[in-house]
Design a protein around this motif. Sequence first.
Motif, PDB file in Angstrom:
ATOM      1  N   THR A  26      -0.643  26.478  -9.526  1.00 10.27           N
ATOM      2  CA  THR A  26      -1.800  25.966  -8.786  1.00 10.27           C
ATOM      3  C   THR A  26      -1.619  24.472  -8.537  1.00 10.27           C
ATOM      4  OG1 THR A  26      -3.053  25.525 -10.820  1.00 10.27           O
ATOM      5  CG2 THR A  26      -3.335  27.692  -9.792  1.00 10.27           C
ATOM      6  N   VAL A  27      -2.233  24.016  -7.431  1.00 10.18           N
ATOM      7  CA  VAL A  27      -2.115  22.614  -7.041  1.00 10.18           C
ATOM      8  C   VAL A  27      -3.506  22.046  -6.789  1.00 10.18           C
ATOM      9  CG1 VAL A  27      -1.090  20.987  -5.404  1.00 10.18           C
ATOM     10  CG2 VAL A  27       0.102  23.102  -5.951  1.00 10.18           C
ATOM     11  N   SER A  28      -3.716  20.834  -7.212  1.00 15.42           N
ATOM     12  CA  SER A  28      -4.968  20.112  -6.949  1.00 15.42           C
ATOM     13  C   SER A  28      -4.620  18.697  -6.462  1.00 15.42           C
ATOM     14  CB  SER A  28      -5.819  20.021  -8.212  1.00 15.42           C
ATOM     15  OG  SER A  28      -7.015  19.324  -7.968  1.00 15.42           O
ATOM     16  N   PRO A  29      -5.129  18.339  -5.246  1.00 11.85           N
ATOM     17  CA  PRO A  29      -5.961  19.123  -4.334  1.00 11.85           C
ATOM     18  C   PRO A  29      -5.207  20.284  -3.708  1.00 11.85           C
ATOM     19  CG  PRO A  29      -5.311  17.061  -3.314  1.00 11.85           C
ATOM     20  CD  PRO A  29      -4.826  16.993  -4.716  1.00 11.85           C
ATOM     21  N   SER A  30      -5.943  21.384  -3.425  1.00  8.81           N
ATOM     22  CA  SER A  30      -5.336  22.615  -2.930  1.00  8.81           C
ATOM     23  C   SER A  30      -5.039  22.489  -1.440  1.00  8.81           C
ATOM     24  CB  SER A  30      -6.264  23.803  -3.180  1.00  8.81           C
ATOM     25  OG  SER A  30      -5.670  24.999  -2.742  1.00  8.81           O
ATOM     26  N   SER A  31      -3.883  21.941  -1.128  1.00  9.75           N
ATOM     27  CA  SER A  31      -3.463  21.752   0.261  1.00  9.75           C
ATOM     28  C   SER A  31      -1.951  21.658   0.307  1.00  9.75           C
ATOM     29  CB  SER A  31      -4.089  20.478   0.850  1.00  9.75           C
ATOM     30  OG  SER A  31      -3.592  20.223   2.152  1.00  9.75           O
ATOM     31  N   SER A  32      -1.376  22.184   1.386  1.00  9.65           N
ATOM     32  CA  SER A  32       0.081  22.119   1.535  1.00  9.65           C
ATOM     33  C   SER A  32       0.532  20.750   2.041  1.00  9.65           C
ATOM     34  CB  SER A  32       0.563  23.207   2.494  1.00  9.65           C
ATOM     35  OG  SER A  32      -0.062  23.056   3.761  1.00  9.65           O
ATOM     36  N   GLN A  33      -0.422  19.945   2.599  1.00  9.95           N
ATOM     37  CA  GLN A  33      -0.113  18.590   3.061  1.00  9.95           C
ATOM     38  C   GLN A  33      -0.994  17.589   2.317  1.00  9.95           C
ATOM     39  OE1 GLN A  33      -0.225  18.042   7.305  1.00  9.95           O
ATOM     40  NE2 GLN A  33       1.094  19.819   7.729  1.00  9.95           N
ATOM     41  N   LEU A  34      -0.387  16.505   1.891  1.00  7.15           N
ATOM     42  CA  LEU A  34      -1.100  15.476   1.136  1.00  7.15           C
ATOM     43  C   LEU A  34      -0.719  14.105   1.682  1.00  7.15           C
ATOM     44  CD1 LEU A  34      -0.458  16.933  -2.426  1.00  7.15           C
ATOM     45  CD2 LEU A  34      -2.627  17.048  -1.183  1.00  7.15           C
ATOM     46  N   PHE A  35      -1.654  13.153   1.500  1.00  5.90           N
ATOM     47  CA  PHE A  35      -1.379  11.783   1.916  1.00  5.90           C
ATOM     48  C   PHE A  35      -0.531  11.072   0.851  1.00  5.90           C
ATOM     49  CE2 PHE A  35      -5.308  12.286   4.522  1.00  5.90           C
ATOM     50  CZ  PHE A  35      -4.736  12.003   5.753  1.00  5.90           C
ATOM     51  N   GLU A  36       0.224  10.122   1.315  1.00  7.35           N
ATOM     52  CA  GLU A  36       0.970   9.270   0.390  1.00  7.35           C
ATOM     53  C   GLU A  36      -0.004   8.510  -0.507  1.00  7.35           C
ATOM     54  OE1 GLU A  36       4.635   5.978   0.652  1.00  7.35           O
ATOM     55  OE2 GLU A  36       3.391   6.428   2.412  1.00  7.35           O
ATOM     56  N   ASP A  37       0.408   8.280  -1.742  1.00  3.49           N
ATOM     57  CA  ASP A  37      -0.366   7.587  -2.770  1.00  3.49           C
ATOM     58  C   ASP A  37      -1.476   8.452  -3.362  1.00  3.49           C
ATOM     59  OD1 ASP A  37       1.198   5.331  -2.300  1.00  3.49           O
ATOM     60  OD2 ASP A  37      -0.243   4.472  -0.870  1.00  3.49           O
ATOM     61  N   GLU A  38      -1.545   9.724  -3.006  1.00  5.09           N
ATOM     62  CA  GLU A  38      -2.562  10.598  -3.590  1.00  5.09           C
ATOM     63  C   GLU A  38      -2.143  11.040  -4.993  1.00  5.09           C
ATOM     64  OE1 GLU A  38      -5.226  13.550  -1.645  1.00  5.09           O
ATOM     65  OE2 GLU A  38      -3.760  13.408  -0.014  1.00  5.09           O
ATOM     66  N   PHE A  39      -3.145  11.454  -5.772  1.00  6.21           N
ATOM     67  CA  PHE A  39      -2.943  12.007  -7.115  1.00  6.21           C
ATOM     68  C   PHE A  39      -2.733  13.520  -6.980  1.00  6.21           C
ATOM     69  CE2 PHE A  39      -4.680  14.192 -10.784  1.00  6.21           C
ATOM     70  CZ  PHE A  39      -4.096  13.536 -11.852  1.00  6.21           C
ATOM     71  N   ILE A  40      -1.675  14.039  -7.620  1.00  3.77           N
ATOM     72  CA  ILE A  40      -1.373  15.467  -7.544  1.00  3.77           C
ATOM     73  C   ILE A  40      -1.264  16.024  -8.951  1.00  3.77           C
ATOM     74  CG2 ILE A  40       0.194  17.237  -6.650  1.00  3.77           C
ATOM     75  CD1 ILE A  40       1.256  15.216  -4.667  1.00  3.77           C
ATOM     76  N   SER A  41      -1.903  17.177  -9.153  1.00  2.00           N
ATOM     77  CA  SER A  41      -1.812  17.881 -10.430  1.00  2.00           C
ATOM     78  C   SER A  41      -1.306  19.299 -10.169  1.00  2.00           C
ATOM     79  CB  SER A  41      -3.183  17.929 -11.123  1.00  2.00           C
ATOM     80  OG  SER A  41      -3.106  18.721 -12.298  1.00  2.00           O
ATOM     81  N   LEU A  42      -0.209  19.649 -10.814  1.00  2.11           N
ATOM     82  CA  LEU A  42       0.367  20.992 -10.693  1.00  2.11           C
ATOM     83  C   LEU A  42       0.339  21.658 -12.057  1.00  2.11           C
ATOM     84  CD1 LEU A  42       2.544  18.805  -9.049  1.00  2.11           C
ATOM     85  CD2 LEU A  42       2.935  21.020  -7.931  1.00  2.11           C
ATOM     86  N   SER A  43      -0.116  22.922 -12.097  1.00  2.05           N
ATOM     87  CA  SER A  43      -0.285  23.622 -13.377  1.00  2.05           C
ATOM     88  C   SER A  43       0.318  25.022 -13.285  1.00  2.05           C
ATOM     89  CB  SER A  43      -1.764  23.735 -13.757  1.00  2.05           C
ATOM     90  OG  SER A  43      -2.352  22.460 -13.877  1.00  2.05           O
ATOM     91  N   CYS A  44       0.954  25.412 -14.392  1.00  2.00           N
ATOM     92  CA  CYS A  44       1.459  26.777 -14.536  1.00  2.00           C
ATOM     93  C   CYS A  44       0.434  27.565 -15.358  1.00  2.00           C
ATOM     94  CB  CYS A  44       2.822  26.786 -15.238  1.00  2.00           C
ATOM     95  SG  CYS A  44       4.148  26.000 -14.295  1.00  2.00           S
ATOM     96  N   GLU A  45      -0.366  28.334 -14.684  1.00  2.00           N
ATOM     97  CA  GLU A  45      -1.352  29.167 -15.374  1.00  2.00           C
ATOM     98  C   GLU A  45      -0.626  30.391 -15.904  1.00  2.00           C
ATOM     99  OE1 GLU A  45      -4.513  30.009 -12.709  1.00  2.00           O
ATOM    100  OE2 GLU A  45      -5.203  27.933 -12.614  1.00  2.00           O
TER     101      GLU A  45
END
Length: 298
Positions: A26-45
């Motif tokens: 899962t990815v937060s924010p849930s989007s395939s495109q993100l802005f530079e300098d954004e915070f990304i959290s990826l989790s293996c549920e």
Amino acid sequence: MEETSLLLLLCLTSLLSCTTNQAHLTVSPSSSQLFEDEFISLSCEEDDSSAGWTLRRNTTRQKMSQCGAGWGRSAGSSCIISVAVPWDSGVYWCESREGATSKSINISVTGGSVILQSPVLPVMEGHDVTLHCKTKTSSNLPAAFYKDGSFIRTEPAGHMTIRHVTRSDEGLYKCDITGHGESPPSWLTVTGTPTTTAPPPTLTPPTSAAMTFDVAPPTSAAPPPDSGHLHLVFTVLYYLVVFCPYFISTFIMVSLYRQPPTGNGLPVSMATAPSNQAEQRLAEDYDDIAAVSTVHHL
């Protein structure tokens, strides 16, 4: 015997480990495109924490690299990217110590001013999907949407919803906001409905309402309540009309045949007696009279 039991136990254990040890990324924010300098959290549920799931990725700079080894910060089964950069764009997935892998996702980090937010995971066929065209400061500006390079339509609020998606909706989408620019293209994947989730229609047990409907015939097919009596009456009338003249004529003929003669009527045989019999009797009477006269004279 003990060796066979042990072998069966090992096979069962391996099968259970293969079916239960799975993870979903899962990815937060849930989007395939993100802005530079954004915070990304990826989790293996994960279903089994003892499997030791870790996050890996393929980018233009690194292959099969693990979270914490030059990128991101590992936190158990999760990975944190505090400040995203364009070279964080790539393919991400979860992998266990045994080598099992989850479904992979694509993430694109752009330094532009417009992105198209679309689902990171495949969309199930028949579901609705909404695409958002946004800038760093606003997400409700009028935007034009394109699929495979062809213009679709312009949405005044920057949101386009596709109802009941099918395989034909799969493709490369992008959007454009006048005065701000165009987003990178993003691929939308559509998957079919799994056939194993529902039993075949012939095996589905009928509901109580369906069983009642099958047992009880529809009211329109039921005959009228008096149709049996009417049929019997018509049958009797038919036989009376057909056979009454026959019985009447037969009765009259039998009655005439059995009726005795009355009055002076004579039988037919007597009425048709020959006339010579009368003449013979007259001759005999004449002979008797002549004989009497002869004796008297003597």
